[in-house]
Write an enzyme that holds these catalytic residues in place. Structure first.
Site, PDB file in Angstrom:
ATOM      1  CB  CYS A  56      -0.888   0.024   1.226  1.00  0.00           C
ATOM      2  SG  CYS A  56      -1.957  -1.405   1.337  1.00  0.00           S
ATOM      3  NE  ARG A 106       4.592   1.863  -0.814  1.00  0.00           N
ATOM      4  CZ  ARG A 106       5.534   1.801   0.118  1.00  0.00           C
ATOM      5  NH1 ARG A 106       6.690   2.381  -0.110  1.00  0.00           N
ATOM      6  NH2 ARG A 106       5.341   1.173   1.252  1.00  0.00           N
ATOM      7  CD1 TRP A 158       0.005  -5.629  -3.886  1.00  0.00           C
ATOM      8  CD2 TRP A 158      -0.116  -6.680  -1.919  1.00  0.00           C
ATOM      9  NE1 TRP A 158       0.509  -6.897  -4.057  1.00  0.00           N
ATOM     10  CE2 TRP A 158       0.437  -7.560  -2.868  1.00  0.00           C
ATOM     11  CE3 TRP A 158      -0.287  -7.128  -0.615  1.00  0.00           C
ATOM     12  CZ2 TRP A 158       0.839  -8.860  -2.558  1.00  0.00           C
ATOM     13  CZ3 TRP A 158       0.097  -8.422  -0.298  1.00  0.00           C
ATOM     14  CH2 TRP A 158       0.655  -9.271  -1.266  1.00  0.00           C
ATOM     15  CG  ASN A 169       1.508   0.441   4.201  1.00  0.00           C
ATOM     16  OD1 ASN A 169       1.291  -0.764   4.150  1.00  0.00           O
ATOM     17  ND2 ASN A 169       2.678   0.968   3.884  1.00  0.00           N
ATOM     18  N   GLY A 170      -0.569  -1.491   6.260  1.00  0.00           N
ATOM     19  CA  GLY A 170      -0.188  -2.415   7.325  1.00  0.00           C
ATOM     20  C   GLY A 170      -1.310  -3.399   7.576  1.00  0.00           C
ATOM     21  CD  GLU A 224      18.168 -11.598  -8.426  1.00  0.00           C
ATOM     22  OE1 GLU A 224      17.645 -12.246  -7.514  1.00  0.00           O
ATOM     23  OE2 GLU A 224      17.723 -10.501  -8.811  1.00  0.00           O
ATOM     24  CE  LYS A 227      14.964  -9.703 -10.764  1.00  0.00           C
ATOM     25  NZ  LYS A 227      15.313  -9.130  -9.522  1.00  0.00           N
ATOM     26  CD  GLU A 250      11.033 -10.254  -9.849  1.00  0.00           C
ATOM     27  OE1 GLU A 250      10.334  -9.949  -8.893  1.00  0.00           O
ATOM     28  OE2 GLU A 250      12.261 -10.063  -9.886  1.00  0.00           O
ATOM     29  CG  HIS A 254      21.306 -36.117  -8.239  1.00  0.00           C
ATOM     30  ND1 HIS A 254      21.809 -37.384  -8.037  1.00  0.00           N
ATOM     31  CD2 HIS A 254      22.377 -35.295  -8.331  1.00  0.00           C
ATOM     32  CE1 HIS A 254      23.136 -37.330  -7.981  1.00  0.00           C
ATOM     33  NE2 HIS A 254      23.506 -36.069  -8.173  1.00  0.00           N
ATOM     34  CE  LYS A 311      11.873  -1.740  -5.709  1.00  0.00           C
ATOM     35  NZ  LYS A 311      12.711  -2.704  -6.439  1.00  0.00           N
TER      36      LYS A 311
HETATM   37  C1  F6R Z   1      12.708  -9.398  -6.780  1.00  0.00           C
HETATM   38  C2  F6R Z   1      12.584  -8.493  -5.651  1.00  0.00           C
HETATM   39  C3  F6R Z   1      12.226  -9.092  -4.340  1.00  0.00           C
HETATM   40  C4  F6R Z   1      12.935  -8.339  -3.203  1.00  0.00           C
HETATM   41  C5  F6R Z   1      12.403  -8.836  -1.860  1.00  0.00           C
HETATM   42  C6  F6R Z   1      13.083  -8.156  -0.709  1.00  0.00           C
HETATM   43  O1  F6R Z   1      13.066  -8.700  -7.946  1.00  0.00           O
HETATM   44  O2  F6R Z   1      12.744  -7.317  -5.777  1.00  0.00           O
HETATM   45  O3  F6R Z   1      12.499 -10.448  -4.290  1.00  0.00           O
HETATM   46  O4  F6R Z   1      14.302  -8.540  -3.312  1.00  0.00           O
HETATM   47  O5  F6R Z   1      11.025  -8.599  -1.789  1.00  0.00           O
HETATM   48  O6  F6R Z   1      12.884  -6.778  -0.745  1.00  0.00           O
HETATM   49  P1  F6R Z   1      13.817  -5.805   0.052  1.00  0.00           P
HETATM   50  O7  F6R Z   1      15.166  -5.869  -0.569  1.00  0.00           O
HETATM   51  O8  F6R Z   1      13.178  -4.449  -0.091  1.00  0.00           O
HETATM   52  O9  F6R Z   1      13.832  -6.297   1.475  1.00  0.00           O
END
Ligand code: F6R
Length: 596
Positions: A2, A27, A75, A99-100, A470, A474, A477, A493, A591
Site C-alpha cells: 500500500c 509499490r 495491495w 498501510n499495514g 537470481e 527475474k 517475476e 538427480h 515493491k
Molecule cells: C525481486 C525483488 C524481491 C525483493 C524482496 C526483498 O526482484 O525485488 O524479491 O528482493 O522482496 O525486498 P527488500 O530488498 O526491499 O527487502
C-alpha cells in the site's frame, strides 16, 4: 505494498494526491482512492484498478477546488480488490487510509463495528478511532492505536477538523514532508521529490498534525516532540523514466554509475566500516537474513565472506528465520539485507536477533527506513530510488557491498597483493558492467527464443548457482514464464527428466575452477535436446555445448559474476517486453513487502 499520500497546501489537492499515487504505483497495488475536504464535508472517490482509472473517476466527480486530502493505493490483504475494499474508509467523523495489518481487527470489529461494509481491517480501524472520538483527534487516535496489534501507517481526517491530516505509524513506513506553504505525507520519498526534499521521520508513539502552514508532532501525553528535518539526497530525476520505456531498463543502465558510487564510498575509506560502538570483528558465525533477491545477494555475500575471510556464514530466508529457532550466540553477527528496509520478515528476523543480544548490521538502500533505524549499524547501498518492482541495480549494489565487506572482514588474511588485486577488481567493475550492457542486442535477440516457452531452467555451480537463482527469479517475476534454478550437478538427480527437445537451459560460467564440471552438465542437457544459452568469457569456446553465447569480460575473482547477472537481467527484460508484460509492475507483486 500500500502507498499513502497526504497533502495540505495551496495547490488543487486531487492533482497532488493523484500525482503522488502515480509515483507510488511501483509499490504494487490493485485499487486506489482519495478523500478531500470539501466545504460541506469529506468527499471520497475510490476504485478498483489503476490510478489512471481513479483519475478519470475523479474528473467525472467534478470535485470543487480543494486544498487538503489523503490518497492511497491498496495491495489487497483483507478482502478482494474492489471499490468497496479500496481506501479511504469512512466511519462516522473519521476518514482514513492505512498501510499495514491490524491483526486483532476481528475482536475490535465485534466490539466497535459489528456490521462493516467492507472486508478490511482498515474500516475497523476507522470505527475504533471514531468510537474514541469525543472532539479531540489526538486523544482519539492514541486511545485507538493502543488497542491495535500489528503494523500501521495511518493518515486520518476528521470531518469537523477541516484541512488537517493526522498521521501516526507503527512498523509501516511514513514520512511527513515540509514544503513552502504546503506540507505532505507519503509512504516514501520519491512520491514528494518534485515538491520538496525536506522531510521528517515519525517514530512509533508520535502523532503528526499537518496543515498547510504547520507540521506539529506530539507524543501520547500530548507533549510537543522536536524532530530533525532531514534532506533527501535523491534528486527528482532519479524517480523519472528519463526517456527509457521502463524503469527496469533505466535502472539496469544506471548500474555502472550506482555501483561506482557504492564501491567508491566503501573502497576509498575502509574506515567507514568502523564505528565507535560497532565492531566488525566476528568471533562467532555470521547469519545473513533477507528475502527474494536480497537473499540471493546474501548467498553471494556468503561465498565471498567464506572464501576471503574464512568465517562461517549461514544464510537464512528471513520469513523462516524466526520460526526455525535459530542457533544464535552473542559472538555472532546478523546481517540483514534489504533494498526497501521495510520488508516485514527481514525486520522480524532482526528483532529476534536483538532479543538474543546478537549484533545486527543492516545493508539498506533507503535512508531512514525501518531496518536502518532498527539495526545496530547500517551500511547504505547507493543505488538511488529503485522504482521497478523487480530489483536490478539495488541487488547489484548489495552484492558489491557484501563483497567489499568480505574484504574488510578478511583483513590480514589477504596478502597485500591479493588486497590490491581485489581493489583493481572493484575499480574495473563499473567498466565491466558497461561492457556487459553493450550486449543488449544479443540479449534481445536470444529473448525471442524464449517468448513462447513455458519452462526455463537456469543452472550453475558455486556463485554461478546463486546467480542462476537470481536470474530465474527475474525471469519468472516479470515474464510469468515458469523457471527453476539448479546447482548444475543436481540436474541428473531428477530434474533432467524434464529436459526435452528445445527446453531452454541457461547457465553462467564465470567460476573457472568449476567451469569444466558445469560444461559436462551442459553437454548432458544438450544431448537431450535442450536449447542452451551460456554467459561466459569471450575466450571460452562454447560451440559444442551451447546454442547461444553472451560474452562478458574475464575477471578471476569473486566479482566475476556481476557482469553476467546484468546480461541475464537484460534477457528477462526483453522476454517480458516481447511477451507484452507489465514490466515495472508485474501482477500480484509489491515493491515493498510490509506484511508477513
Ligand atoms: C525481486 C525483488 C524481491 C525483493 C524482496 C526483498 O526482484 O525485488 O524479491 O528482493 O522482496 O525486498 P527488500 O530488498 O526491499 O527487502
Amino acid at each position: 505494498m500500500c502507498g499513502i499520500i497526504g497533502y495540505a497546501g495551496g495547490r488543487n489537492a486531487p492533482d497532488v494526491l493523484i500525482g503522488g499515487l502515480e509515483k507510488l504505483e511501483y509499490r504494487g497495488y490493485d485499487s486506489a482512492g482519495i478523500a478531500v475536504f470539501e466545504k460541506d464535508g469529506v468527499r471520497v472517490v475510490k476504485t478498483q484498478g489503476k490510478v489512471e482509472r481513479l483519475r478519470r473517476k475523479v474528473e467525472r466527480a467534478a470535485l470543487a477546488e480543494v486544498h487538503c486530502g489523503i490518497g492511497h493505493t491498496r495491495w489487497a490483504t483483507h478482502g478482494e480488490p474492489s471499490d468497496t475494499n479500496a481506501h479511504p474508509h469512512t466511519v462516522g467523523h473519521v476518514t482514513l487510509v492505512h498501510n499495514g495489518i491490524i491483526e486483532n481487527y476481528h475482536d475490535l470489529a465485534a466490539k466497535y463495528h459489528p456490521s462493516p461494509v467492507s472486508d478490511t481491517d482498515t474500516e475497523i480501524a476507522a470505527a475504533v478511532i471514531n468510537a474514541c472520538y469525543r472532539g479531540d483527534p489526538q486523544k482519539a487516535i492514541f486511545e485507538a492505536v493502543s488497542m491495535f496489534h500489528g503494523a500501521y501507517a495511518l493518515c486520518v481526517m476528521f470531518d469537523d477538523k477541516p484541512d488537517t491530516v493526522y498521521a501516526t505509524r507503527c512498523a509501516s513506513p511514513l514520512i511527513v514532508a515540509r514544503g513552502e506553504n504546503e506540507n505532505f505525507l507519503a509512504s516514501d520519498v520519491p512520491a514528494i521529490l518534485c515538491y520538496t526534499k525536506r522531510y521528517y521521520l515519525p517514530e512509533q508513539g508520535e502523532l503528526a498534525i499537518v496543515t498547510r502552514d504547520d507540521i506539529r508532532f506530539v507524543d501520547e501525553a500530548g507533549n510537543p516532540v522536536e524532530k530533525e528535518l532531514k534532506t533527501a539526497d535523491w534528486d527528482e530525476d532519479a524517480a523519472q523514466k528519463s526517456g527509457y520505456d521502463h524503469f527496469m531498463l533505466k535502472e539496469i543502465f544506471e548500474e555502472p554509475r550506482v555501483l561506482e558510487q557504492t564501491i567508491l564510498k566503501y573502497k576509498n575509506d575502509f574506515s567507514i566500516f568502523e564505528d565507535e560502538e560497532f565492531c566488525f570483528e566476528v568471533k562467532g558465525n555470521i547469519h545473513i537474513v533477507a528475502c527474494g533477491s536480497a537473499y540471493h545477494a546474501g548467498l553471494m555475500g556468503k561465498y565471498a565472506i567464506e572464501k576471503l575471510a574464512r568465517i562461517p556464514v549461514i544464510t537464512h530466508i528471513a520469513s523462516e528465520f524466526r520460526y526455525d529457532d535459530p542457533i544464535l550466540h552473542p559472538d555472532d553477527l546478523v546481517i540483514a539485507i534489504s533494498q526497501s528496509g521495510e520488508t516485514a520478515d527481514t525486520l522480524a528476523a532482526v528483532r529476534l536477533a536483538k532479543e538474543h543480544n546478537v549484533r545486527t548490521l543492516g545493508i539498506v538502500n533507503v535512508r531512514g527506513s525501518s531496518l536502518a533505524r532498527m539495526a545496530d549499524h547500517t551500511l547504505y547501498t547507493l543505488a538511488g530510488p529503485e522504482i521497478a518492482v523487480a530489483t536490478t541495480k539495488a541487488y547489484l549494489c548489495q552484492v558489491a557491498l557484501m563483497q567489499l565487506l568480505a574484504v574488510k572482514l578478511a583483513g590480514h588474511r589477504l596478502t597485500m597483493q591479493e588486497y590490491k588485486d581485489m581493489m583493481v577488481a572493484f575499480e574495473t567493475l563499473p567498466e565491466r558492467i558497461e561492457t556487459a550492457l553493450s550486449f543488449r542486442e544479443t540479449a534481445e535477440n536470444i529473448a525471442a527464443r524464449f517468448v513462447d516457452k513455458e519452462h526455463v531452467f537456469f543452472m550453475g555451480r558455486g556463485q554461478d548457482f546463486s546467480l542462476a537463482m537470481e536470474a530465474s527469479l527475474k525471469l519468472k517475476e516479470i515474464s510469468y514464464i515458469h523457471s527453476e534454478s539448479y546447482a548444475a550437478g543436481e540436474l541428473k538427480h531428477g530434474t533432467i527428466s524434464l529436459i526435452t527437445e528445445n527446453t531452454p537451459v541457461v547457465a553462467s560460467l564465470t567460476d573457472s575452477a568449476r567451469m569444466q564440471k558445469t560444461i559436462s552438465n551442459l553437454k548432458e542437457v544438450k544431448a537431450r535436446g535442450a536449447f542452451v544459452t551460456v554467459v561466459t568469457y569471450d575466450d571460452v569456446a562454447t560451440d559444442d555445448f551451447a546454442d547461444c553465447k553472451i560474452s562478458i569480460p574475464r575477471q578471476p575473482d569473486v566479482t566475476a559474476t556481476l557482469p553476467a547477472i546484468v546480461t541475464l537481467q537484460l534477457l528477462s527484460y526483453y522476454v517480458a517486453l516481447q511477451k507484452g508484460c507489465d514490466i515495472d509492475q508485474p501482477r500480484n507483486l509489491a515493491k515493498s513487502v510490509t506484511v508477513e
